[in-house]
Design a protein around this motif. Structure first.
Motif, PDB file in Angstrom:
ATOM      1  N   ARG A   1       5.926  12.492   5.546  1.00 19.22           N
ATOM      2  CA  ARG A   1       4.812  13.279   5.045  1.00 19.22           C
ATOM      3  C   ARG A   1       3.503  12.743   5.621  1.00 19.22           C
ATOM      4  O   ARG A   1       3.391  11.541   5.901  1.00 19.22           O
ATOM      5  CB  ARG A   1       4.763  13.234   3.517  1.00 19.22           C
ATOM      6  N   PRO A   2       2.535  13.603   5.813  1.00 17.68           N
ATOM      7  CA  PRO A   2       1.243  13.164   6.365  1.00 17.68           C
ATOM      8  C   PRO A   2       0.590  12.049   5.552  1.00 17.68           C
ATOM      9  O   PRO A   2      -0.133  11.222   6.104  1.00 17.68           O
ATOM     10  CB  PRO A   2       0.390  14.441   6.316  1.00 17.68           C
TER      11      PRO A   2
ATOM     12  N   PHE B   1       0.826  -1.209   0.000  1.00 14.96           N
ATOM     13  CA  PHE B   1       0.000   0.000   0.000  1.00 14.96           C
ATOM     14  C   PHE B   1       0.863   1.265   0.000  1.00 14.96           C
ATOM     15  O   PHE B   1       0.446   2.302  -0.534  1.00 14.96           O
ATOM     16  CB  PHE B   1      -0.944   0.003   1.196  1.00 14.96           C
ATOM     17  N   LEU B   2       2.050   1.191   0.591  1.00 14.79           N
ATOM     18  CA  LEU B   2       2.954   2.344   0.561  1.00 14.79           C
ATOM     19  C   LEU B   2       3.389   2.659  -0.861  1.00 14.79           C
ATOM     20  O   LEU B   2       3.652   3.807  -1.209  1.00 14.79           O
ATOM     21  CB  LEU B   2       4.176   2.072   1.433  1.00 14.79           C
ATOM     22  N   PHE B   3       3.477   1.616  -1.701  1.00 14.42           N
ATOM     23  CA  PHE B   3       3.824   1.815  -3.101  1.00 14.42           C
ATOM     24  C   PHE B   3       2.595   2.110  -3.953  1.00 14.42           C
ATOM     25  O   PHE B   3       2.661   2.885  -4.903  1.00 14.42           O
ATOM     26  CB  PHE B   3       4.520   0.566  -3.660  1.00 14.42           C
TER      27      PHE B   3
ATOM     28  N   ILE C   1      -1.703   6.549   5.044  1.00 11.12           N
ATOM     29  CA  ILE C   1      -1.674   5.193   4.497  1.00 11.12           C
ATOM     30  C   ILE C   1      -1.510   4.169   5.614  1.00 11.12           C
ATOM     31  O   ILE C   1      -2.158   3.118   5.619  1.00 11.12           O
ATOM     32  CB  ILE C   1      -0.531   5.047   3.475  1.00 11.12           C
ATOM     33  N   THR C   2      -0.643   4.471   6.598  1.00 10.39           N
ATOM     34  CA  THR C   2      -0.453   3.573   7.731  1.00 10.39           C
ATOM     35  C   THR C   2      -1.752   3.387   8.511  1.00 10.39           C
ATOM     36  O   THR C   2      -2.121   2.264   8.878  1.00 10.39           O
ATOM     37  CB  THR C   2       0.633   4.117   8.674  1.00 10.39           C
ATOM     38  N   ALA C   3      -2.459   4.491   8.733  1.00  9.01           N
ATOM     39  CA  ALA C   3      -3.753   4.411   9.427  1.00  9.01           C
ATOM     40  C   ALA C   3      -4.749   3.597   8.613  1.00  9.01           C
ATOM     41  O   ALA C   3      -5.529   2.806   9.169  1.00  9.01           O
ATOM     42  CB  ALA C   3      -4.296   5.820   9.672  1.00  9.01           C
TER      43      ALA C   3
END
Length: 237
Positions: free
Chosen positions: A208-209, A93-95, A214-216
């Motif tokens: 960056r926010p 998801f980070l990508f 994305i983590t949340a």
């Protein structure tokens, strides 16, 4: 016999993937002409109204048929596999969603623009969505181990590999020499440009926010995953 496990859902999923690919990539190819005729904001709305329903259909159909076909392997009881799958999914998801840096543009609140990036995750790979999709497919194919999931993953990866060529072609047509320079300094293969000394990772570019968001989202998805599967099972597709 092959016919005993090669269910119609395999071919239906391929059809859905092809429909999504044609719609998504086709609209992307028409972006320049469409924005001239209807404006950038309205184009974004049309793009979303076409792409999002097709994506939702794909997700629901995948959830409902993920165990169709032949079970090639079953490693769900092996220690560490579930954790590995979740870690890989989180990384994917980070990508997959670098565009979350421009949420106001995605929502057409601000004028959507084509950006020529060479910072942040682009230093790792010029096509982060392709890399994220491959990681997601590897994780879910490992976990589920079915021919249906394998067919789905192959279709998704092929679409994103086409997107690599298609995306580079559109950027080259739009930016010319400027994109050629970026292309020379970046890589498709993750970290290759860094290894070759063409790029240097800068930690501050990742603070960056959007990454916090994305983590949340990943944590929320982990919590809601059983609920989503239960909800999609009520749709008889």
């Amino acid at each position: 016999m092959v016919s005993s496990w090669l269910t119609p859902s395999h071919f239906i999923m391929l059809g859905l993937l092809l429909t999504f690919a044609i719609a998504h990539s086709g609209l992307a190819a028409l972006r320049a002409q469409a924005e001239k005729r209807i404006g950038a904001r309205l184009y974004r709305v049309v793009f979303a109204l076409v792409s999002l329903p097709l994506a939702v259909i794909l997700i629901i159909y995948f959830f409902n048929h993920r165990y169709d076909g032949l079970r090639l392997w079953n490693v769900q009881g092996v220690a560490g596999v579930q954790t590995t799958v979740w870690v890989l999914s989180a990384i994917s998801f980070l990508f997959l969603y670098p565009a979350t840096f421009n949420l106001l543009e995605i929502a057409a609140i601000e004028k959507p623009q084509v950006h020529l990036y060479e910072t942040g995750i682009i230093r790792i790979t010029r096509h982060p969505q392709m890399v994220g999709q491959i990681i997601w497919c590897v994780a879910h194919t490992l976990w589920l181990g079915t021919t249906f999931t394998l067919v789905t993953s192959i279709g998704l990866v092929l679409h994103h590999l086409f997107g690599v060529w298609h995306g580079d072609r559109r950027l080259a047509g739009r930016y010319g020499a400027a994109f050629a320079a970026v292309k020379e300094r970046t890589s498709i293969v993750p970290f290759l440009a860094v290894i070759e000394g063409k790029q240097k990772l800068k930690l501050q570019e990742f603070l960056r926010p959007a990454y916090l968001g994305i983590t949340a989202f990943v944590l929320l998805l982990w919590w809601a995953h059983p609920v989503l599967i239960s909800a999609t099972s009520s749709v008889r597709w």
